[in-house]
Design a protein around this motif. Structure first.
Motif, PDB file in Angstrom:
ATOM      1  N   VAL A 331      59.766  30.407  86.223  1.00 48.91           N
ATOM      2  CA  VAL A 331      60.214  28.932  86.040  1.00 48.91           C
ATOM      3  C   VAL A 331      59.919  28.337  84.726  1.00 48.91           C
ATOM      4  O   VAL A 331      60.398  28.021  83.872  1.00 48.91           O
ATOM      5  CB  VAL A 331      59.699  27.887  87.034  1.00 48.91           C
ATOM      6  N   LEU A 332      58.395  28.711  84.183  1.00 50.05           N
ATOM      7  CA  LEU A 332      57.824  27.863  82.983  1.00 50.05           C
ATOM      8  C   LEU A 332      58.500  28.989  81.642  1.00 50.05           C
ATOM      9  O   LEU A 332      58.801  28.133  80.670  1.00 50.05           O
ATOM     10  CB  LEU A 332      56.578  28.047  83.010  1.00 50.05           C
ATOM     11  N   SER A 333      58.639  29.929  81.915  1.00 52.46           N
ATOM     12  CA  SER A 333      59.494  30.895  80.912  1.00 52.46           C
ATOM     13  C   SER A 333      60.882  30.386  80.458  1.00 52.46           C
ATOM     14  O   SER A 333      61.260  30.673  79.255  1.00 52.46           O
ATOM     15  CB  SER A 333      59.372  32.342  81.163  1.00 52.46           C
ATOM     16  N   SER A 334      61.514  30.014  81.495  1.00 55.00           N
ATOM     17  CA  SER A 334      62.866  29.311  80.927  1.00 55.00           C
ATOM     18  C   SER A 334      62.821  28.184  80.113  1.00 55.00           C
ATOM     19  O   SER A 334      63.695  27.973  79.237  1.00 55.00           O
ATOM     20  CB  SER A 334      63.582  28.881  82.288  1.00 55.00           C
ATOM     21  N   SER A 335      61.614  27.511  79.741  1.00 54.58           N
ATOM     22  CA  SER A 335      61.508  26.466  78.938  1.00 54.58           C
ATOM     23  C   SER A 335      61.752  27.107  77.651  1.00 54.58           C
ATOM     24  O   SER A 335      61.812  26.356  76.460  1.00 54.58           O
ATOM     25  CB  SER A 335      60.243  25.737  79.050  1.00 54.58           C
ATOM     26  N   LEU A 370      60.773  36.914  73.703  1.00 52.04           N
ATOM     27  CA  LEU A 370      59.829  35.948  73.838  1.00 52.04           C
ATOM     28  C   LEU A 370      59.153  35.946  75.230  1.00 52.04           C
ATOM     29  O   LEU A 370      58.038  35.859  75.482  1.00 52.04           O
ATOM     30  CB  LEU A 370      60.434  34.285  73.811  1.00 52.04           C
ATOM     31  N   ASN A 371      59.987  36.600  76.165  1.00 56.98           N
ATOM     32  CA  ASN A 371      59.317  36.921  77.389  1.00 56.98           C
ATOM     33  C   ASN A 371      58.492  37.957  77.447  1.00 56.98           C
ATOM     34  O   ASN A 371      57.685  38.033  78.650  1.00 56.98           O
ATOM     35  CB  ASN A 371      60.697  37.229  78.586  1.00 56.98           C
ATOM     36  N   LEU A 372      58.430  38.673  76.502  1.00 60.35           N
ATOM     37  CA  LEU A 372      56.809  39.545  76.276  1.00 60.35           C
ATOM     38  C   LEU A 372      55.732  38.933  76.454  1.00 60.35           C
ATOM     39  O   LEU A 372      54.911  39.487  76.943  1.00 60.35           O
ATOM     40  CB  LEU A 372      57.157  40.457  75.103  1.00 60.35           C
ATOM     41  N   ILE A 373      55.732  37.718  76.025  1.00 59.61           N
ATOM     42  CA  ILE A 373      54.324  36.916  76.005  1.00 59.61           C
ATOM     43  C   ILE A 373      53.891  36.680  77.346  1.00 59.61           C
ATOM     44  O   ILE A 373      52.846  37.159  77.859  1.00 59.61           O
ATOM     45  CB  ILE A 373      54.479  35.664  75.390  1.00 59.61           C
ATOM     46  N   PRO A 374      54.844  36.150  78.354  1.00 61.83           N
ATOM     47  CA  PRO A 374      54.514  36.068  79.860  1.00 61.83           C
ATOM     48  C   PRO A 374      54.233  37.085  80.421  1.00 61.83           C
ATOM     49  O   PRO A 374      53.337  37.329  81.355  1.00 61.83           O
ATOM     50  CB  PRO A 374      55.494  34.910  80.281  1.00 61.83           C
ATOM     51  N   LEU A 396      59.507  40.309  90.297  1.00 60.48           N
ATOM     52  CA  LEU A 396      59.713  38.846  90.637  1.00 60.48           C
ATOM     53  C   LEU A 396      59.960  37.968  89.451  1.00 60.48           C
ATOM     54  O   LEU A 396      60.646  37.315  89.236  1.00 60.48           O
ATOM     55  CB  LEU A 396      58.521  38.201  91.428  1.00 60.48           C
ATOM     56  N   PHE A 397      58.774  38.028  88.479  1.00 58.75           N
ATOM     57  CA  PHE A 397      58.853  37.203  87.330  1.00 58.75           C
ATOM     58  C   PHE A 397      60.213  37.481  86.693  1.00 58.75           C
ATOM     59  O   PHE A 397      60.892  36.589  86.046  1.00 58.75           O
ATOM     60  CB  PHE A 397      57.712  37.554  86.587  1.00 58.75           C
ATOM     61  N   MET A 404      66.873  31.764  86.272  1.00 58.73           N
ATOM     62  CA  MET A 404      66.734  30.554  85.900  1.00 58.73           C
ATOM     63  C   MET A 404      67.358  29.899  84.542  1.00 58.73           C
ATOM     64  O   MET A 404      68.056  29.150  84.256  1.00 58.73           O
ATOM     65  CB  MET A 404      65.073  30.196  85.589  1.00 58.73           C
ATOM     66  N   VAL A 405      67.245  31.148  83.577  1.00 57.93           N
ATOM     67  CA  VAL A 405      68.173  31.133  82.324  1.00 57.93           C
ATOM     68  C   VAL A 405      69.735  30.901  82.587  1.00 57.93           C
ATOM     69  O   VAL A 405      70.274  30.398  81.976  1.00 57.93           O
ATOM     70  CB  VAL A 405      67.596  32.059  81.401  1.00 57.93           C
TER      71      VAL A 405
END
Length: 480
Positions: A331-335, A370-374, A396-397, A404-405
């Motif tokens: 959820v937070l990564s969609s930010s 950017l999703n490589l960070i989370p 799941l992530f 979400m995106v």
């Protein structure tokens, strides 16, 4: 007489800042859409609170209070971070327009005077927008269902106060950290990053009672003057230091940078969106706050979430901490999609042979990078705490992040940061997301592998993306 004039002038600035906030939002999606936003918050809280008796079979009233107070603490941190980016956001979206907060050069008052009003405006404005409708919906539901301590009027009044305190603690903390960052730059950023990593590392060994030491929460559970004073100190001291050591740069010349674009393009290869990803990377790095956005808007909230979930995992062993964290992380990564679209408008590319969908696809490419960070953070935490849950948690992530995106793209196009404040859009977004999150929390009680059912969302998310591309290509005037 002089004191009265000063007081009246301060009130005028404060009043105009409130008007400015309203006009900024309402100009983007209409007066009615924005005015209905707190109404939706009220209705949503009311309907969710109707199932409070079910939650009270699983968690205690104190744990419910803990979750609510930390949610508003996190919300305050996020609102504070957005407020700090207001000047650049306004300049990119509206040309030479700027916020009153950054107009001290043309007003006969000091920067500190204006900044103090800006801080007060944020507190009052978002109190009316979020806290008041939330507690109103909560208290109305308490009239229809057994709500424990939350059905007592005096407790609800205390809840208004303590949620406000939690929210303001979040705002004042972020303002203080941003002031430190403005003075010491990369050193403070490095220290914040190291501190976040250390907190993530020791969180599994932290006593759950540490979470209840938040003064606003402890005051709600056991009111006392000392706890109220502690809350005031956590608000006034960081706010005062931020105002005293305020630093606003007014560069006399244009910034210049060495040519990094060509190098990044060569590094990314020759695929279709390489140039756009390179541009997004440079925009993120060179925009106000730079890589500090990753710390202030992502790593710090993420650290708080992990600490909270680690403590709840001790109280409710049935919950898989890592699975819930992977869910929240998605959820937070969609930010991060918000970051990528925050300063771009399609009008800047109108002279190129591009469609709106091309721009959205380029942002999605940057979003994947950017999703490589989370993903790295989740992997490290999984290997340290629950190695057996690594694969299902990662899947799941990735699934939740994609879904979400996809919802954001379909509902908001290239303007998620602003369009979500439209009541109708936010209602559709909530109805698309919240039931899914609740289902996953229930499934996590049966084991991490039950979350693999979310893989069924992948084809639906891809379909939603396709419909979103068609929608915004046919309605590109809304992206300007």
């Amino acid at each position: 007489m002089k004191t009265m004039i000063c007081r009246d002038f301060m009130f005028d600035i404060f009043k105009n800042m409130v008007k400015e906030e309203w006009r900024m939002h309402s100009s983007l999606f209409g007066h009615r859409g924005f005015a209905l936003f707190p109404v939706f918050i009220f209705l949503f809280t009311f309907f969710v609170s109707l199932v409070l008796p079910v939650f009270r079979e699983i968690v205690t009233d104190a744990q419910i209070a803990l979750g609510i107070h930390y949610f508003f603490l996190l919300l305050g941190c996020m609102i504070g971070a957005f407020g700090l980016m207001g000047r650049e956001f306004m300049n990119r979206r509206f040309g030479q327009a700027s916020l009153i907060a950054y107009s001290s050069r043309v007003l006969p008052v000091s920067e500190r005077f204006i900044f103090a009003n800006f801080l007060g405006k944020d507190i009052v404005y978002y109190f009316v927008l979020y806290i008041l409708p939330f507690v109103a919906g909560f208290s109305l539901a308490a009239e229809f269902v057994p709500a424990g301590i939350f059905s007592i009027p005096s407790v609800l009044l205390t809840l208004v106060l303590t949620l406000s305190l939690s929210f303001v603690i979040g705002i004042s903390t972020v303002f203080f950290l941003s002031t430190v960052y403005a003075h010491s730059g990369k050193i403070s950023l490095f220290c914040l990053f190291i501190a976040s990593i250390l907190l993530l590392h020791i969180s599994g060994n932290m006593n759950q009672n540490v979470l209840y030491s938040l003064p606003s929460l402890s005051f709600f559970l056991d009111p006392s003057v000392s706890k109220l004073l502690h809350s005031g100190i956590l608000i006034l001291v960081p706010s005062a230091l931020s105002i005293i050591f305020l630093k606003i740069d007014f560069p006399q010349s244009q910034k210049s940078f060495s040519n990094s674009f060509s190098k990044l393009c060569r590094l990314l290869g020759s695929y279709r969106y390489a140039a756009f990803v390179a541009k997004d990377s440079l925009d993120l790095k060179r925009s106000e706050g730079g890589l500090g956005k990753v710390i202030f808007s992502f790593v710090l909230p993420l650290t708080l979430v992990w600490i909270l979930l680690s403590a709840l995992g001790r109280v409710m062993p049935a919950l898989s901490t890592l699975t819930i964290f992977a869910l929240v992380l998605g959820v937070l990564s969609s930010s991060m999609y918000n970051w990528l679209t925050e300063y771009d408008i399609f009008a800047s590319y109108a002279f190129l042979p591009l469609k709106v969908s091309d721009m959205i696809k380029s942002k999605l490419n940057s979003y994947l990078f950017l999703n490589l960070i989370p993903l790295a953070i989740l992997t490290l935490l999984a290997l340290k705490n629950e190695p057996g849950s690594l694969i299902p948690s990662m899947l799941l992530f990735l699934t939740i992040s994609l879904y979400m995106v996809a919802v954001l793209v379909y509902l908001t196009g290239l303007s998620p940061s602003t369009n979500l404040y439209n009541a109708k859009t936010f209602a559709l977004y909530t109805l698309s997301v919240v039931p899914l999150l609740m289902l996953n929390i229930v499934l996590s009680m049966f084991g991490p592998y039950y979350s693999l059912v979310d893989l069924l969302l992948v084809p639906f998310a891809l379909y939603l993306l396709g419909k979103g591309f068609e929608k915004w290509d046919g309605n590109n005037c809304q992206c300007f």
